[in-house]
Design a protein around this motif. Structure first.
Motif, PDB file in Angstrom:
ATOM      1  N   ARG A 255    -102.992  15.429 -76.878  1.00 24.14           N
ATOM      2  CA  ARG A 255    -103.093  14.275 -75.994  1.00 24.14           C
ATOM      3  C   ARG A 255    -101.725  13.624 -75.798  1.00 24.14           C
ATOM      4  O   ARG A 255    -101.377  13.173 -74.702  1.00 24.14           O
ATOM      5  CB  ARG A 255    -104.080  13.254 -76.583  1.00 24.14           C
ATOM      6  CG  ARG A 255    -104.362  12.137 -75.616  1.00 24.14           C
ATOM      7  CD  ARG A 255    -105.620  11.389 -75.947  1.00 24.14           C
ATOM      8  NE  ARG A 255    -105.792  10.292 -75.009  1.00 24.14           N
ATOM      9  CZ  ARG A 255    -106.746   9.396 -75.086  1.00 24.14           C
ATOM     10  NH1 ARG A 255    -107.655   9.459 -76.059  1.00 24.14           N
ATOM     11  NH2 ARG A 255    -106.833   8.427 -74.197  1.00 24.14           N
ATOM     12  N   TYR A 256    -100.944  13.594 -76.892  1.00 24.81           N
ATOM     13  CA  TYR A 256     -99.587  13.051 -76.764  1.00 24.81           C
ATOM     14  C   TYR A 256     -98.782  13.863 -75.749  1.00 24.81           C
ATOM     15  O   TYR A 256     -98.133  13.297 -74.865  1.00 24.81           O
ATOM     16  CB  TYR A 256     -98.864  13.032 -78.119  1.00 24.81           C
ATOM     17  CG  TYR A 256     -97.372  12.931 -77.958  1.00 24.81           C
ATOM     18  CD1 TYR A 256     -96.792  11.741 -77.494  1.00 24.81           C
ATOM     19  CD2 TYR A 256     -96.530  14.015 -78.187  1.00 24.81           C
ATOM     20  CE1 TYR A 256     -95.430  11.642 -77.290  1.00 24.81           C
ATOM     21  CE2 TYR A 256     -95.173  13.940 -77.977  1.00 24.81           C
ATOM     22  CZ  TYR A 256     -94.625  12.751 -77.527  1.00 24.81           C
ATOM     23  OH  TYR A 256     -93.276  12.656 -77.297  1.00 24.81           O
TER      24      TYR A 256
ATOM     25  N   SER B 273     -97.997   3.089 -69.155  1.00 26.99           N
ATOM     26  CA  SER B 273     -99.349   3.143 -68.587  1.00 26.99           C
ATOM     27  C   SER B 273    -100.392   3.056 -69.691  1.00 26.99           C
ATOM     28  O   SER B 273    -100.083   3.171 -70.879  1.00 26.99           O
ATOM     29  CB  SER B 273     -99.528   4.451 -67.812  1.00 26.99           C
ATOM     30  OG  SER B 273     -99.489   5.545 -68.718  1.00 26.99           O
ATOM     31  N   GLU B 274    -101.629   2.898 -69.274  1.00 27.98           N
ATOM     32  CA  GLU B 274    -102.702   2.725 -70.240  1.00 27.98           C
ATOM     33  C   GLU B 274    -102.813   3.941 -71.154  1.00 27.98           C
ATOM     34  O   GLU B 274    -102.983   3.812 -72.372  1.00 27.98           O
ATOM     35  CB  GLU B 274    -104.025   2.488 -69.511  1.00 27.98           C
ATOM     36  CG  GLU B 274    -105.083   1.981 -70.461  1.00 27.98           C
ATOM     37  CD  GLU B 274    -106.394   1.670 -69.734  1.00 27.98           C
ATOM     38  OE1 GLU B 274    -106.353   1.459 -68.527  1.00 27.98           O
ATOM     39  OE2 GLU B 274    -107.426   1.648 -70.423  1.00 27.98           O
ATOM     40  N   GLU B 275    -102.706   5.146 -70.561  1.00 27.48           N
ATOM     41  CA  GLU B 275    -102.820   6.365 -71.368  1.00 27.48           C
ATOM     42  C   GLU B 275    -101.710   6.413 -72.427  1.00 27.48           C
ATOM     43  O   GLU B 275    -101.967   6.733 -73.588  1.00 27.48           O
ATOM     44  CB  GLU B 275    -102.755   7.602 -70.465  1.00 27.48           C
ATOM     45  CG  GLU B 275    -102.735   8.936 -71.198  1.00 27.48           C
ATOM     46  CD  GLU B 275    -103.986   9.211 -72.034  1.00 27.48           C
ATOM     47  OE1 GLU B 275    -104.972   8.451 -71.925  1.00 27.48           O
ATOM     48  OE2 GLU B 275    -103.963  10.181 -72.828  1.00 27.48           O
ATOM     49  N   VAL B 276    -100.505   6.048 -72.037  1.00 28.00           N
ATOM     50  CA  VAL B 276     -99.383   6.051 -72.979  1.00 28.00           C
ATOM     51  C   VAL B 276     -99.642   5.054 -74.099  1.00 28.00           C
ATOM     52  O   VAL B 276     -99.403   5.332 -75.276  1.00 28.00           O
ATOM     53  CB  VAL B 276     -98.057   5.730 -72.240  1.00 28.00           C
ATOM     54  CG1 VAL B 276     -96.947   5.435 -73.232  1.00 28.00           C
ATOM     55  CG2 VAL B 276     -97.676   6.895 -71.323  1.00 28.00           C
TER      56      VAL B 276
ATOM     57  N   GLU C 231    -100.205   5.686 -78.055  1.00 26.26           N
ATOM     58  CA  GLU C 231     -99.383   4.963 -79.019  1.00 26.26           C
ATOM     59  C   GLU C 231    -100.251   4.362 -80.126  1.00 26.26           C
ATOM     60  O   GLU C 231     -99.929   4.443 -81.315  1.00 26.26           O
ATOM     61  CB  GLU C 231     -98.617   3.858 -78.280  1.00 26.26           C
ATOM     62  CG  GLU C 231     -97.452   3.315 -79.040  1.00 26.26           C
ATOM     63  CD  GLU C 231     -96.792   2.141 -78.310  1.00 26.26           C
ATOM     64  OE1 GLU C 231     -95.927   1.504 -78.909  1.00 26.26           O
ATOM     65  OE2 GLU C 231     -97.175   1.859 -77.147  1.00 26.26           O
ATOM     66  N   GLY C 232    -101.368   3.786 -79.737  1.00 27.71           N
ATOM     67  CA  GLY C 232    -102.284   3.209 -80.726  1.00 27.71           C
ATOM     68  C   GLY C 232    -102.862   4.279 -81.638  1.00 27.71           C
ATOM     69  O   GLY C 232    -102.906   4.120 -82.857  1.00 27.71           O
TER      70      GLY C 232
ATOM     71  N   LEU D 297    -101.207  -2.839 -85.224  1.00 25.89           N
ATOM     72  CA  LEU D 297    -100.759  -2.448 -83.891  1.00 25.89           C
ATOM     73  C   LEU D 297    -101.876  -1.728 -83.135  1.00 25.89           C
ATOM     74  O   LEU D 297    -102.177  -2.034 -81.970  1.00 25.89           O
ATOM     75  CB  LEU D 297     -99.548  -1.520 -84.027  1.00 25.89           C
ATOM     76  CG  LEU D 297     -98.975  -0.904 -82.742  1.00 25.89           C
ATOM     77  CD1 LEU D 297     -98.269  -1.965 -81.921  1.00 25.89           C
ATOM     78  CD2 LEU D 297     -97.997   0.232 -83.071  1.00 25.89           C
ATOM     79  N   LEU D 298    -102.529  -0.801 -83.826  1.00 24.93           N
ATOM     80  CA  LEU D 298    -103.650  -0.079 -83.218  1.00 24.93           C
ATOM     81  C   LEU D 298    -104.726  -1.053 -82.750  1.00 24.93           C
ATOM     82  O   LEU D 298    -105.225  -0.971 -81.624  1.00 24.93           O
ATOM     83  CB  LEU D 298    -104.236   0.906 -84.244  1.00 24.93           C
ATOM     84  CG  LEU D 298    -105.646   1.451 -83.959  1.00 24.93           C
ATOM     85  CD1 LEU D 298    -105.637   2.354 -82.730  1.00 24.93           C
ATOM     86  CD2 LEU D 298    -106.192   2.223 -85.160  1.00 24.93           C
TER      87      LEU D 298
END
Lengths: 644, 644
Positions: free
Chosen positions: B366-367, B377-380, B384-385, B443-444
């Motif tokens: 997915r990364y 963007s939301e996907e990024v 990250e989370g 952070l997540l």
């Protein structure tokens, strides 16, 4: 439910000083061997026996050996030896001194333990007058360096199955020591790799072609010039995770001959006529009596491990009180210690350290008292069980505490200069040496459940069942204040001494009953008792843990309640509550499974745990400073304002 | 209750081979970058990049640096770089290669991570074409050694508050880098102590007296002869708990001047006119976008940590399959692996490793997919989370697993020759670097709960509440199969996929709701949002954990269910059950508190946990051999029949 617990307690409960708390920790100065502690601390500080790191291995080992000799000159290592042979007849002082040494370099601690505690202790407790005369003064002054050669590559926990043989040869009136196989090599033996001159070798004694079980024989392994004796093979164990100032090694023996008199023969001897005799008829009783005489090592490791946890907590709390991260509302960044997650990491560890302090003080005193009792007597066996259980409990606690402290100090905690890496790596093996913790817990439980006095030869496992079932059914009928099956408890109950004292006892009895039932079911289904026991092993270990935890809780409560100073008692009481609540909360799954309290109460306990951490947070620094570990021994710039 | 669970399962569930399991772990060979793994494994084996220990520090560092250069020559480190600058445009391969390197010496792993992943990655992802041209080929071939100079002594987790400044001087068209205070020193920087030539320095960018937030600037710190640049001060961090083949150090800067073009300016640049401009208006959005571009490091550490756990498990299981202790009924001593306590120690760790393998494979893919998405963007941000949460979950799991494996190997496990000490000491800091785990979990959760898209500037904490409450109340009304409030569950239900899939989701939603309520109460009571968040911190971290655990459970289930081989699936299904049951059992306190299952069910789960361990016990060796770690990399005589 959480509404019954006050939110955000910020004020100090009471005004207490580190000195007042330190006095509490000392208790009775004489019983606490304050003088032995003071002398040891001075010796350590004067001699600079603090933390060293980064030395090449052999240099580090020689450095530690030099320290060991200084300890010997100061008379600190032989405190427990008889006064006529270089000691002071003060076993309590010896343990107190060990506890103090444990604030310094842990390789020195272990080297001391090997030299004075294990080797000296074996000669003292298993030998007779001629051994004391010949060896103790030289061990005390480190003119001889000694090894305690019990563990073999193939047999650590199961000492009774050691393979090394010691065969009496009447032709020459000598004992012949042999390593019959690879797996019989003595291994992980401290002092063997480089410095040891003699070894107390545990071996199967054979006289007249008859096996008499494990006995100890003194075997010279290296002369004063470091020349290894004929027939002895030494293989260095090399680098280890930690404790690299100790020269561990393997020893093996190829027909090594020593005089008959080198048999440590307090419990079994070979007469001038070449025949074996013992005051203890049964071989297994003799074996357990001998092992029981060596229990001081476990008492010492339990106590030393606590000192390590105290050092780690002091470093982590001091760092948490100075390091800031992320902005707070006042414009200043927030201290790590002001974060709830940080409090939850460190404060329960402090509570456990105080609680264990109470329990270990009692263990030490009870052990010293038991030295006057008959070897193999019930009191001696009880102390042996306690030492096994508390050694396991204390060392597991240290592993967990030091790990948490390391993580709480982030990158700083990973740097050798800040000491935590050494505290972790050096103490990691404490859960293994002097007996693997899992095995020790089983030893404790077998002692708890069986009547050794009547059936010393072979543990009748069915008796465990009868005893366990009887005991459990008696107590399960008692009313227990925590049991409420659905009702919420008010905060007063959740903070009450009695709630936990009874609950921990109830839990222990319940686990006993469960173990007994499970075991009985296996037996009834036709299982072999040994297989059945393996099948219940998780319950056995569990019983050991809850037994020890109940004792720790009770003994800490006694100490808190006997504290005369009201302010001090207020803080200590919170600490006791934190110990009780955290231990209950960690195990709430079990309590809930057994209907001991309601889901609402369980949640309230979780909230109370946070509250207690917040209430104790203003005292965090005071609580660790009360351990009175000199900065020179902490040796961590992040904790002592030093430059790194 | 335990009667529903069969006692003493001894037969193998199915006949499976390590090779078949290994194929399952690979899945799709292309997606798994099998070729990159094979090349890396060959490079490691041919180059002898295995475990070394006992070298003096500088020698060890130079040794590892030599290896790094060989890795560079093999092209393994720059797999992820653009092909026009020495790479292969293969970020998936880069992570797969990192995972494979993690079976070898961990200092080399980290040195590789610093050189190619962090330094190269920052230049690749934050720089523009001229930086790629100038630096990437040289970094790929290790003609330049690079440092990633982000963390400061006073600011690790809180990168936004870094103190180092980078001030544009229009008079000379240069950027001036300064360390304004002691706490601003860059610290724990890999490659800084000895080998690094350039550093990517994160600093507050100041142009026209205006602060533009944290940006990265390339600063030469040491020439090819090792001469430190003017104005740069290097202090070696010295010895560490582990990873002593990596030369960490402190860097500080006294008016160090670099050309304007050294600003890595993909997201913010200084034009030839000397003015600052950025495609992202808001400073905080820019900051988060930059950090988001660096997420590969966390993905890699999460994956590498799992490799370490696999190594430790392989060593411990192999040792447990050969070492015997205490007599059994058949006259032979009992294998450690045949003890229930030993099975309970090791088999859940194997199940967790398999489960994490599924989750990390998906994270990696997915990364890689997200690299095509718009930065910020939301996907990024979702990736990250996930990377933050899985990095924390995986590294905590590794710390626990390696510790358990060390203890399971007793004295042997403490000897450096048997590798476990290095696995423990080297990987211990994985929970700290690339972000402290506790902070990463937060952070997540912030990412999960807040709508970054609409309010990127400042996290509106009250929105967390609204979102959380809404979500929780929706799902709490759903019927969940495990909820039974008093009824016992039959074994079929307790082994059923759906039971746990729904329970883990239910738990996550419930924790979300609890957090929201608790937070809202604090706010309603007038607390400052930041104080309120600190007060709920334990719940925040908890939510992160249960979220990740739910994902791991689901993703492992998908992989098991898609396995076509019936025998294989039977074993994998048991492994999945073990993961599900152990994780549920460990958290049974919470489930019971929330009435999710009855006390009887909870006890049945405990019994099932033992049963599953016993059922999987015959497959233990097969399960670890399927990790296919070459003996030369395991490098542990207790696991590989080698002499020590």
């Amino acid at each position: 439910v959480t509404a019954t617990i006050p939110d955000h307690p910020t004020e100090q409960v009471a005004d207490v000083s580190p000195a007042a708390l330190a006095d509490f920790l000392v208790g009775d100065a004489e019983l606490d061997s304050t003088e032995a502690r003071r002398r040891t601390r001075e010796a350590v500080l004067d001699g600079g026996f603090g933390y060293v790191y980064g030395l090449p291995r052999d240099e580090y080992r020689d450095w530690v050996f030099g320290w060991l000799k200084q300890i010997g000159e100061h008379g600190m290592g032989s405190l427990g030896f008889p006064s006529e042979y270089g000691g002071e007849d003060d076993p309590a002082g010896a343990i107190a001194s060990f506890e103090t040494l444990a604030f310094g370099d842990l390789s020195l601690l272990v080297k001391t333990g090997v030299q004075f505690g294990l080797t000296g202790g074996a000669i003292h407790r298993l030998g007779t007058q001629r051994h004391h005369e010949e060896f103790l003064p030289k061990l005390a002054r480190v003119e001889l360096a000694g090894c305690f050669a019990m563990t073999e590559l193939g047999h650590g926990s199961d000492v009774r199955s050691l393979e090394t043989t010691a065969t009496y040869d009447p032709a020459t009136d000598e004992i012949v020591v042999d390593t019959p196989s690879q797996s019989a090599r003595k291994d992980y033996i401290g002092n063997a790799g480089r410095h040891g001159n003699i070894a107390v070798v545990f071996a199967q004694l054979i006289v007249d072609d008859e096996k008499h079980g494990v006995h100890a024989v003194v075997v010279p392994i290296r002369d004063a010039d470091g020349q290894v004796a004929d027939g002895v093979t030494v293989i260095d164990d090399g680098e280890k995770m930690g404790l690299n100032g100790v020269d561990n090694g393997q020893l093996s023996f190829d027909s090594v001959r020593v005089p008959r008199n080198n048999l440590l023969d307090r419990f079994g001897t070979i007469g001038e006529d070449g025949h074996y005799s013992s005051s203890i008829d049964k071989a297994s009783s003799r074996f357990f009596t001998m092992l029981g005489a060596l229990v001081q090592g476990r008492v010492s490791v339990a106590c030393g491990a606590l000192s390590v946890a105290k050092s780690a907590l002091t470093i982590a709390v001091r760092y948490g009180e100075r390091r800031r991260q992320f902005e707070s509302t006042e414009g200043k960044e927030t201290l790590l210690m002001d974060y709830l997650t940080h409090q939850r990491r460190l404060l329960p560890g402090i509570a456990r350290a105080y609680a264990l302090h109470s329990a270990l003080r009692r263990l030490r005193n009870r052990y010293v008292g038991s030295l006057d009792a008959e070897p193999g007597s019930e009191e001696v066996r009880t102390v042996e069980g306690l030492a096994a259980g508390l050694k396991a409990y204390s060392t597991w606690n240290t592993t967990e505490t030091v790990q948490t402290c390391r993580e709480s100090c982030g990158g700083e905690g990973y740097l050798a200069v800040n000491r935590l890496p050494a505290l972790k790596s050096d103490s990691d093996v404490f859960t293994t040496f002097e007996g693997d913790n899992t095995v020790l817990m089983q030893l404790l439980v077998k002692g708890l459940l069986s009547d050794y006095k009547e059936q010393f030869e072979d543990l009748d496992l069915l008796d465990i069942v009868r005893y366990g079932l009887g005991r459990a059914s008696d107590t399960l009928l008692e009313s227990v204040p925590f049991v409420n099956r659905g009702m919420d408890r008010d905060e007063e109950t959740l903070r009450d001494r009695d709630t936990y004292l009874k609950s921990f006892r109830w839990r222990e009895d319940h686990v006993t009953g469960n173990l007994a039932r499970r075991f009985k079911k296996r037996i009834d289904d036709g299982a072999d008792p040994l297989d059945a026991l393996i099948d219940c092993q998780d319950h056995v270990v569990r019983l050991g843990q809850v037994h020890i935890e109940r004792l720790v809780l009770e003994q800490f409560a006694e100490d808190v309640d006997s504290c005369g100073d009201e302010d001090l008692r207020a803080v200590l009481d919170l600490l006791w509550q934190l110990y009780a609540v955290e231990r209950t909360w960690v195990d709430r799954g079990w309590f809930l499974e057994h209907g001991h309290f309601s889901a609402a109460t369980s949640k309230a306990l979780g909230a109370l745990l946070n509250t207690l951490c917040q209430q104790l947070r203003p005292h965090a620094l005071t609580l660790v400073d009360a351990f009175e570990i000199p900065d020179a021994l902490l040796a961590a710039p992040i904790a002592t304002d030093a430059e790194r």
